[in-house]
Write a protein that holds these residues in place. Structure first.
Motif, PDB file in Angstrom:
ATOM      1  N   PHE A  59      76.807  54.576  23.332  1.00  0.00           N
ATOM      2  CA  PHE A  59      76.232  54.035  21.379  1.00  0.00           C
ATOM      3  C   PHE A  59      77.338  53.726  20.604  1.00  0.00           C
ATOM      4  CE2 PHE A  59      75.406  54.387  16.539  1.00  0.00           C
ATOM      5  CZ  PHE A  59      74.162  53.012  16.434  1.00  0.00           C
ATOM      6  N   SER A 109      69.803  52.604  25.720  1.00  0.00           N
ATOM      7  CA  SER A 109      70.540  51.158  26.249  1.00  0.00           C
ATOM      8  C   SER A 109      69.844  50.449  24.856  1.00  0.00           C
ATOM      9  CB  SER A 109      71.015  50.720  27.128  1.00  0.00           C
ATOM     10  OG  SER A 109      70.203  50.186  27.737  1.00  0.00           O
ATOM     11  N   ASN A 112      70.660  51.938  21.790  1.00  0.00           N
ATOM     12  CA  ASN A 112      72.661  51.044  21.946  1.00  0.00           C
ATOM     13  C   ASN A 112      72.842  49.563  21.011  1.00  0.00           C
ATOM     14  OD1 ASN A 112      72.216  54.311  22.147  1.00  0.00           O
ATOM     15  ND2 ASN A 112      72.641  53.318  24.094  1.00  0.00           N
TER      16      ASN A 112
END
Length: 241
Positions: A59, A109, A112
């Motif tokens: 992140f 992801s 993130n």
């Protein structure tokens, strides 16, 4: 004004085709890669598209990377979450590392990458988020409980985020490619492709990365403003929902 687009996993395969299509249409594109520096440098030299390196499963790295892109190119208007990995093995032999690597890279992801851009998109009243899922997230696949779980999770994430942002001028959609002629598929044994995969595909062939790119280009456009929370299946008739 040229809109800014980020494509993760953007220097090879499907991601490369999407980055090139957006670039050709006039977007300022940032292609993100994880580790293959030689391929990234060759891509940048060949296309003129700037490349950025960070780990989409981290992140803090995504925050820092996106901040750099926005400082150098401008505010992100289009985000294509394409980066993904496989660690194929039957569940009874799968390690925790194999599970977590795929979940973190393919699914976590999305948080993130979306979290650092979503507030800016809401403030500006425009955004296009395109998540590249998979046919195996729709139907499942033996030996891919980690990958199928992550790719199915992407579809739920897509619909929920679409609901949250539809009135802010932001669309969130998913593309589910079938078997596309990329390095990942080319690495599979030929007998597996010819005897097990191709017979399932009604069109009788593998897809091309450019066929996915054309879908992404449309979803990124003004013309797709009334499409959100959708899943676009591009699999040659392998699986119909």
């Amino acid at each position: 004004m040229r809109r800014i687009a980020i494509v993760t996993g953007g220097t090879r395969g499907i991601g490369r085709a999407i980055a090139e299509a957006l670039h050709a249409e006039g977007y300022k594109v940032a292609a993100v890669y994880a580790s293959n520096q030689a391929a990234a440098e060759a891509f940048q030299l060949q296309t003129g598209i700037p490349v950025y390196q960070w780990d989409v499963s981290d992140f803090a790295a995504c925050q820092q990377g996106i901040a750099r892109v926005e400082a150098e190119l401008g505010p992100v208007a289009v985000l294509v979450n394409n980066a993904g990995i496989t660690r194929d093995v039957m569940l009874h032999k799968m390690t925790l590392e194999q599970w977590q690597a795929v979940i973190n890279t393919n699914l976590s992801s999305l948080f993130n990458m979306c979290r650092p851009v979503i507030e800016g998109m809401r403030e500006r009243g425009f955004g296009r988020i395109i998540n590249i899922s998979s046919v195996n997230g729709q139907k499942g696949q033996a030996g891919q409980t980690n990958y199928s779980a992550a790719k199915a999770g992407e579809l739920g994430f897509t619909r929920a985020l679409a609901m949250e942002n539809a009135r802010k001028g932001i669309t969130v959609n998913a593309i589910c490619p079938g078997y596309i002629e990329t390095d990942m598929v080319k690495a599979m044994p030929a007998e597996i492709v010819n005897e097990r995969i191709l017979p399932q595909i009604l069109s009788g062939r593998l897809g091309q990365p450019e066929e996915i790119a054309r879908c992404a280009l449309f979803l990124a456009s003004e013309q797709a403003g009334y499409i959100t929370g959708a899943t676009l299946s591009v699999n040659g008739g392998q699986y119909m929902v």
